[in-house]
Design a protein around this motif. Structure first.
Motif, PDB file in Angstrom:
ATOM      1  N   TYR A 122       0.997   2.498   3.400  1.00  0.00           N
ATOM      2  CA  TYR A 122       0.078   3.442   2.761  1.00  0.00           C
ATOM      3  C   TYR A 122      -0.038   4.719   3.592  1.00  0.00           C
ATOM      4  O   TYR A 122      -0.251   5.802   3.043  1.00  0.00           O
ATOM      5  CB  TYR A 122      -1.301   2.809   2.579  1.00  0.00           C
ATOM      6  CG  TYR A 122      -2.285   3.734   1.908  1.00  0.00           C
ATOM      7  CD1 TYR A 122      -2.134   4.084   0.566  1.00  0.00           C
ATOM      8  CD2 TYR A 122      -3.350   4.289   2.615  1.00  0.00           C
ATOM      9  CE1 TYR A 122      -3.019   4.949  -0.052  1.00  0.00           C
ATOM     10  CE2 TYR A 122      -4.233   5.157   2.007  1.00  0.00           C
ATOM     11  CZ  TYR A 122      -4.068   5.477   0.664  1.00  0.00           C
ATOM     12  OH  TYR A 122      -4.936   6.344   0.056  1.00  0.00           O
ATOM     13  N   ARG A 157       0.091  -2.095  -5.495  1.00  0.00           N
ATOM     14  CA  ARG A 157      -0.801  -0.937  -5.486  1.00  0.00           C
ATOM     15  C   ARG A 157      -0.285   0.159  -4.553  1.00  0.00           C
ATOM     16  O   ARG A 157      -0.251   1.333  -4.921  1.00  0.00           O
ATOM     17  CB  ARG A 157      -2.221  -1.340  -5.070  1.00  0.00           C
ATOM     18  CG  ARG A 157      -3.165  -0.127  -5.031  1.00  0.00           C
ATOM     19  CD  ARG A 157      -4.611  -0.497  -4.855  1.00  0.00           C
ATOM     20  NE  ARG A 157      -5.448   0.705  -4.858  1.00  0.00           N
ATOM     21  CZ  ARG A 157      -5.860   1.341  -5.944  1.00  0.00           C
ATOM     22  NH1 ARG A 157      -5.503   0.899  -7.142  1.00  0.00           N
ATOM     23  NH2 ARG A 157      -6.621   2.420  -5.869  1.00  0.00           N
ATOM     24  N   GLY A 193       2.749   1.671  -6.046  1.00  0.00           N
ATOM     25  CA  GLY A 193       2.377   2.479  -7.205  1.00  0.00           C
ATOM     26  C   GLY A 193       1.803   3.827  -6.798  1.00  0.00           C
ATOM     27  O   GLY A 193       2.114   4.856  -7.398  1.00  0.00           O
ATOM     28  N   LEU A 194       0.957   3.827  -5.757  1.00  0.00           N
ATOM     29  CA  LEU A 194       0.414   5.088  -5.249  1.00  0.00           C
ATOM     30  C   LEU A 194       1.526   5.959  -4.672  1.00  0.00           C
ATOM     31  O   LEU A 194       1.508   7.187  -4.806  1.00  0.00           O
ATOM     32  CB  LEU A 194      -0.648   4.803  -4.175  1.00  0.00           C
ATOM     33  CG  LEU A 194      -1.917   4.089  -4.666  1.00  0.00           C
ATOM     34  CD1 LEU A 194      -2.796   3.699  -3.477  1.00  0.00           C
ATOM     35  CD2 LEU A 194      -2.702   4.968  -5.633  1.00  0.00           C
ATOM     36  N   LEU A 210       1.117  -0.235 -10.752  1.00  0.00           N
ATOM     37  CA  LEU A 210      -0.342  -0.335 -10.708  1.00  0.00           C
ATOM     38  C   LEU A 210      -0.859  -1.349 -11.726  1.00  0.00           C
ATOM     39  O   LEU A 210      -1.875  -2.000 -11.504  1.00  0.00           O
ATOM     40  CB  LEU A 210      -0.980   1.041 -10.929  1.00  0.00           C
ATOM     41  CG  LEU A 210      -0.740   2.054  -9.798  1.00  0.00           C
ATOM     42  CD1 LEU A 210      -1.361   3.397 -10.137  1.00  0.00           C
ATOM     43  CD2 LEU A 210      -1.288   1.541  -8.473  1.00  0.00           C
ATOM     44  N   ASP A 263      -0.802  -4.753 -10.212  1.00  0.00           N
ATOM     45  CA  ASP A 263      -1.681  -4.942  -9.046  1.00  0.00           C
ATOM     46  C   ASP A 263      -2.874  -5.808  -9.435  1.00  0.00           C
ATOM     47  O   ASP A 263      -3.920  -5.310  -9.847  1.00  0.00           O
ATOM     48  CB  ASP A 263      -2.160  -3.586  -8.533  1.00  0.00           C
ATOM     49  CG  ASP A 263      -3.101  -3.722  -7.350  1.00  0.00           C
ATOM     50  OD1 ASP A 263      -2.804  -4.521  -6.452  1.00  0.00           O
ATOM     51  OD2 ASP A 263      -4.151  -3.039  -7.345  1.00  0.00           O
ATOM     52  N   SER A 321      -6.886  -7.930  -2.167  1.00  0.00           N
ATOM     53  CA  SER A 321      -6.531  -6.999  -1.103  1.00  0.00           C
ATOM     54  C   SER A 321      -6.989  -7.541   0.235  1.00  0.00           C
ATOM     55  O   SER A 321      -7.968  -8.284   0.326  1.00  0.00           O
ATOM     56  CB  SER A 321      -7.196  -5.638  -1.376  1.00  0.00           C
ATOM     57  OG  SER A 321      -7.035  -4.775  -0.281  1.00  0.00           O
ATOM     58  N   VAL A 355     -10.228  -1.492  -0.998  1.00  0.00           N
ATOM     59  CA  VAL A 355      -9.137  -0.962  -1.815  1.00  0.00           C
ATOM     60  C   VAL A 355      -8.650   0.373  -1.266  1.00  0.00           C
ATOM     61  O   VAL A 355      -9.445   1.247  -0.926  1.00  0.00           O
ATOM     62  CB  VAL A 355      -9.603  -0.791  -3.283  1.00  0.00           C
ATOM     63  CG1 VAL A 355      -8.495  -0.160  -4.123  1.00  0.00           C
ATOM     64  CG2 VAL A 355      -9.996  -2.145  -3.868  1.00  0.00           C
ATOM     65  N   THR A 403     -10.837   5.141  -6.158  1.00  0.00           N
ATOM     66  CA  THR A 403     -11.345   4.180  -7.149  1.00  0.00           C
ATOM     67  C   THR A 403     -12.217   4.895  -8.183  1.00  0.00           C
ATOM     68  O   THR A 403     -12.907   4.247  -8.956  1.00  0.00           O
ATOM     69  CB  THR A 403     -12.167   3.076  -6.451  1.00  0.00           C
ATOM     70  OG1 THR A 403     -13.257   3.690  -5.738  1.00  0.00           O
ATOM     71  CG2 THR A 403     -11.320   2.274  -5.485  1.00  0.00           C
TER      72      THR A 403
END
Length: 407
Positions: A210, A243, A246-247, A276, A279, A283, A287, A291
């Motif tokens: 991330y 996730r 996807g980001l 996403l 997902d 986690s 998150v 959000t």
């Protein structure tokens, strides 16, 4: 009247003037209702973190900070009890000593909660607070809390230690975002790297991937399409959860849009939607990513359409998605609302652009954002084409005020 009581009386005056209850103020500041009540009555001393938060929230012009500083000078070198130093970071830290003594869960609200869960909830509340406070006001509180959680982890063992380290990493990652919002990219990247190390120590390797997404955001705002795409693709080649990938695909799409590659942008957006949607697993910590958006991929699509030179289509998508943002998410509304105003201006709908931007510019002058200012500068350039329009002339002072906050 001594200084703590003067501080408390002023805090109560500001709260009542705003029509707020102690319970509502507790949600805003993440301090307990009982503790705030004691501060207002002069029983408990105030803290600089509380003064900073409330000064910004009530737009008090630094009055509470000055009252706190007067108390600090009056106290001189007199040591404060350890419990007072713990209170500085809010409700979660009041329970820190009990966690260390017990070495396990804490009984709250009729149930036993792992120590990390308490701080995760506090981080959630701080992120909500970050929607309406300036990054500079948030950073001291966040840094203090991250330090508290990290220190607590060093005195804890087993799964509790791992959970606390992961939670500390999420606090530190958010510090990186607030640093970027305040315009300090070096501090932002440093905090992100520190967050990765804390996460790894807690057994969570996902944050390292991330971090690439976060770095890609920095390069995107710097206008470097090639580097943005490369970082985003690197994150997608990992074994990170859907996730994170996807980001990363969303960020890749923005990079392609910046480069003018519409087909590659569309493919990346499709990949982001699929990832996403997949997902569904738990986690390892709070998150990652925003959000506050109902459909983040569609919002990013609208953003990309503008960069691809399709402002009319961008305005339609952004208007639809902006209506779905919760009223309390002020920073998110400003970010995407101003992008909507920018798309409207670029498509020639200047009156609608001004109408959309009016309230958001007023908010931006109080809660500045270095990243959003990028779009405000673009808006300034678009409006220059219509400098004779009365609506544009009426908003020039507000625009100048926002751009001036970054100097």
């Amino acid at each position: 009247m001594d200084v703590p009581l003067r501080f408390g009386a002023e805090l109560r005056r500001l709260r009542e003037e705003a029509g707020m209850t102690l319970k509502q103020l507790a949600k805003v500041t993440t301090y307990s209702t009982g503790h705030l009540s004691k501060i207002e009555r002069g029983v408990n001393p105030p803290t600089m973190n509380l003064a900073q938060c409330c000064d910004a929230y009530f737009n008090a012009g630094g009055r509470l900070r000055r009252l706190f500083s007067a108390e600090d000078q009056q106290a001189g070198s007199k040591p404060r009890p350890a419990r007072r130093r713990v209170i500085v970071t809010g409700v979660g830290s009041l329970l820190a000593a009990r966690i260390v003594d017990g070495g396990g869960a804490v009984h709250v609200g009729g149930q036993d909660l792992p120590p990390g869960a308490l701080f995760q909830e506090q981080l959630h509340q701080m992120k909500l607070l970050g929607q309406s406070l300036a990054p500079a006001a948030m950073l001291p509180v966040l840094r203090s809390q991250a330090s508290t959680v990290t220190a607590l982890a060093s005195r804890t063992t087993g799964s509790s230690r791992a959970g606390l380290l992961i939670t500390a990493s999420r606090f530190t990652e958010y510090i990186g975002w607030m640093a970027q919002e305040s315009g300090d990219e070096t501090a932002a990247l440093h905090a992100t790297a520190e967050a990765v190390e804390l996460a790894r120590a807690g057994g969570d390797t996902d944050l390292a991937d991330y971090a690439l997404v976060r770095c890609a955001l920095v390069t995107y705002y710097n206008g470097n399409a090639t580097r943005t795409i490369a970082l985003a693709r690197q994150a997608q080649r990992s074994a990170a959860p859907p996730r994170v990938r996807g980001l990363a695909a969303q960020r890749e799409a923005q990079g392609h849009a910046l480069a003018g590659d519409e087909k590659a942008c569309g493919r990346a957006l499709d990949r982001a939607r699929d990832l996403l949607a997949a997902d569904v697993g738990p986690s390892a910590g709070p998150v990652l990513g925003t959000t506050q958006l109902k459909d983040p991929v569609s919002m990013v699509e609208g953003w990309c359409l503008y960069d691809l030179g399709r402002p009319g289509q961008a305005a339609e998508v952004l208007e639809r998605e902006c209506r779905r943002i919760a009223p309390h998410a002020l920073n998110t509304r400003a970010r995407y609302g101003l992008r909507h105003a920018l798309a409207l201006a670029a498509s020639g709908e200047i009156e609608r652009s001004c109408e959309t931007a009016r309230e958001l510019l007023a908010f931006m002058s109080v809660v500045p954002s270095a990243t959003v200012r990028t779009d405000v500068r673009r808006l300034d350039r678009e409006w220059l084409r219509f400098r004779g329009n009365p609506a544009v002339r009426g908003l020039r002072p507000a625009l100048a005020n926002v751009l001036g906050t970054g100097r």
